[in-house]
Design a protein around this motif. Structure first.
Motif, short mmCIF file in Angstrom:
data_model
loop_
_atom_site.label_atom_id
_atom_site.label_comp_id
_atom_site.label_asym_id
_atom_site.label_seq_id
_atom_site.Cartn_x
_atom_site.Cartn_y
_atom_site.Cartn_z
N GLY A 205 -8.65 -9.27 -11.45
CA GLY A 205 -9.40 -8.02 -11.51
C GLY A 205 -8.91 -7.12 -12.62
O GLY A 205 -9.30 -5.96 -12.71
N ILE B 142 -15.42 -9.60 -6.83
CA ILE B 142 -15.08 -10.97 -6.50
C ILE B 142 -15.92 -11.92 -7.35
O ILE B 142 -15.45 -12.97 -7.78
N TYR C 193 -6.24 3.16 -4.76
CA TYR C 193 -6.59 1.77 -4.40
C TYR C 193 -8.03 1.50 -4.77
O TYR C 193 -8.93 2.22 -4.31
N ILE C 194 -8.25 0.52 -5.63
CA ILE C 194 -9.61 0.22 -6.09
C ILE C 194 -9.98 -1.22 -5.73
O ILE C 194 -9.11 -2.04 -5.47
N HIS C 195 -11.28 -1.48 -5.71
CA HIS C 195 -11.76 -2.83 -5.42
C HIS C 195 -12.49 -3.37 -6.63
O HIS C 195 -13.51 -2.82 -7.03
N THR C 196 -11.96 -4.43 -7.20
CA THR C 196 -12.61 -5.06 -8.35
C THR C 196 -13.49 -6.20 -7.84
O THR C 196 -13.30 -6.68 -6.72
N HIS D 108 0.83 -1.21 0.00
CA HIS D 108 0.00 0.00 0.00
C HIS D 108 0.86 1.25 0.00
O HIS D 108 0.59 2.20 -0.73
N TRP E 117 -3.91 -14.26 -2.87
CA TRP E 117 -4.02 -12.80 -2.93
C TRP E 117 -3.11 -12.25 -4.01
O TRP E 117 -2.01 -12.74 -4.21
N THR F 109 -5.16 -2.87 -7.43
CA THR F 109 -6.04 -3.72 -6.64
C THR F 109 -5.17 -4.54 -5.69
O THR F 109 -3.99 -4.74 -5.94
N GLY G 153 -6.34 -7.91 -3.53
CA GLY G 153 -7.43 -8.70 -2.99
C GLY G 153 -7.29 -10.17 -3.36
O GLY G 153 -6.32 -10.57 -3.99
#
Length: 463
Positions: A209, A161, A156-159, A146, A245, A225, A227
């Motif tokens: 992602g 699941i 920082y993005i969240h793709t 990070h 991860w 990403t 995750g």
RNA sequence: UCCAGAGUAGCUCAAUGGUAGAGCAGCCGGCUGUUAACCGGCGGGUUACAGGUUCGAGUCCUGUCUCUGGAGCCA
């Protein structure tokens, strides 16, 4: 709860004479006539705190409960240790046993256990030295990831699941459904009627992602990403997990050279960070797990990576005079034995291989001017093999359409991916780092199942 | 998934087709400062599971399961 300043890590920094409270779990206890030595850990650092209990200090019914595995809370005075082995120790004045651990059945002994056995007791293995060190390094690695990107202005993005596009071509997928698998609704031709499924069509756990990250990169320039991803491949090796991860940066205004440069900076940054913040843990890995781990990391943190094209790599392999189990031939993918030879024997450091033949790489990789290769890159490191895979993405809509066709993929599900090329396209690139592979590199641990708290592999998802 | 190896006490491992053992851990005792503490003693077994061969199987054969290493797939 334990507050900042109260961790055992912090207690070691307190001045001698301080009266304090130390909480944790008992690692081991040794008795002599009239005196007991108890080592406790709260996981905050590698070193245990030695608590000294002189005869008569504690009631016998308390003393007998202070056994390996018990959860205890000591009050006492921090004193200089008269014996070598530790600079300070806690001279106990009182003790509360929060939770005893029956010594005849507690599975963790103070002596060596195999990794295989510890894997069977994943609910207790974080209390073992090795796993405390592993999970502290994993924490440091996560933080460094990070920090590296945040310092460079990445978002920082969240793709997702869950995905309904089963056509990314990156291996077998886990299906996600709310249908009754024993008796799903069926169409006239007996095919499963997915219009009744939760999403109205088949859905899966995401294998990457990346495609979604490209969407964000073509709006916010530099994104990443971090995750979990899922592969339903039936691969049973020390380097594969079904749930792992991954870190995937994606950069607009970026070509393959920039991509490779960022990958090198990134790896060196996180290695440096772990070297600087996990000294005691790394010393343990060097002593008990992999003797070369620290020197390798120190070396890699400074040395520039070797960079060669796939075509050059083929020449090197052909000129090696070796007999390969798998033939070396331009157009076929590099096998594990080839990659190992390059990184472990020829260059003896990380190697970046670029510009692979188009027919062995994914549709989204940018076609080079020679029309035969694509702008792909793999970072290979000794002992692990491929740790990063990345590419410059094909930003030209016509070429992308041709590549989809060439790979036998339909255009329709990629309508939005193609549209990104129609509206404000720009050259862009990215890569993926397997966090657990990086963990193996950082710690020297030999099996990927031992660098994640709860490994998922074919036939095994306990805990 | 393919190839190879392994599965015996809580753990790590021995045992030529012929009475299943050791070290560690645990328990009891000893030792004024231990560091994987040390010394003495004690208890501890459906030999992974199901069949088969044999007078007799931990050992040989078949199948199943699990684990490990290698390969493929990949991060």
């Amino acid at each position: 709860m334990i507050k900042p300043g109260e961790y055992i890590r912090d207690i070691f920094a307190q001045p001698v004479g301080t009266v304090l409270v130390a909480r944790g779990w008992v690692k081991t206890r040794r008795d002599s006539k009239g005196i007991s030595f108890v080592q406790i850990s709260d996981g905050s650092c590698f070193t245990d705190l030695q608590v000294v209990i002189e005869a008569g200090t504690l009631p016998p019914e308390t003393l007998e409960q202070i056994t390996t595995g018990a959860c205890v809370e000591f009050t006492g005075t921090l004193v200089e240790s008269p014996a070598p082995g530790q600079p300070v120790e806690l001279k106990a004045s009182g003790c509360t046993v929060h939770g005893a651990a029956h010594p005849s059945s507690y599975p963790l002994q103070k002596k060596g256990h195999t990794m295989e056995f510890l894997r069977e007791i994943a609910h207790l293995r974080p209390r073992a030295n090795t796993f405390g060190a592993v999970f502290r390094v994993r924490n440091a690695l996560s933080y460094a990831i990070h920090r590296f990107f945040q310092d460079r202005g990445f978002i920082y993005i969240h793709t997702p699941i869950i995905t309904t596009s089963d056509c990314e071509g990156a291996g077998a997928l886990f299906q996600v459904t709310t249908l009754d698998v024993a008796a799903p609704p069926r169409l006239a031709d007996n095919a499963v009627d997915y219009t009744h499924d939760f999403f109205g069509k088949p859905a899966y756990l995401a294998v990457s992602g990346q495609l979604e990250a490209e969407i964000l990169a073509l709006a916010m320039a530099n994104v990443y990403t971090f995750g979990p991803t899922f592969r339903a491949e039936n691969s049973n090796t020390p380097r594969h997990l079904a749930e792992f991860w991954m870190v995937e940066p994606e950069m607009a205004f970026c070509d393959l050279d920039d991509d490779v440069e960022l990958a090198q900076e990134f790896l060196q940054y996180i290695i440096r960070y772990v070297l600087d913040t996990c000294e005691a843990d790394l010393a343990f890995f060097a002593k008990r797990i992999e003797p070369t781990v620290v020197e390798t990391l120190e070396h890699v943190a400074q040395a520039s990576f070797e960079r060669i094209t796939y075509t050059e790599a083929i020449r090197v392999l052909e000129a090696s005079g070796r007999s390969w189990e798998f033939p070396v031939e331009w157009g076929s993918d590099l096998q594990a034995e080839h990659e190992r030879y390059l990184t472990e024997e020829v260059f003896r450091r990380p190697v970046v291989v670029t510009d692979y033949p188009r027919q062995i790489k994914a549709f989204y990789m940018r076609v080079n001017d020679d029309e035969k290769t694509v702008r792909a890159m793999d970072v290979l490191v000794p002992r692990i093999g491929e740790i990063i895979g990345g590419s410059q993405r094909e930003e030209r809509p016509q070429v992308l359409r041709e590549r989809l066709k060439e790979c036998g993929l339909p255009e329709e599900p990629y309508w939005w991916y193609l549209q990104l090329r129609e509206y404000g396209t720009v050259e862009h690139a990215g890569f993926g780092l397997g966090v657990e592979r990086m963990m193996m590199y950082l710690t020297g641990m030999k099996n990927i199942r031992d660098v994640i708290p709860f490994p998922r592999t074919p036939g095994s998802a306990d805990f």
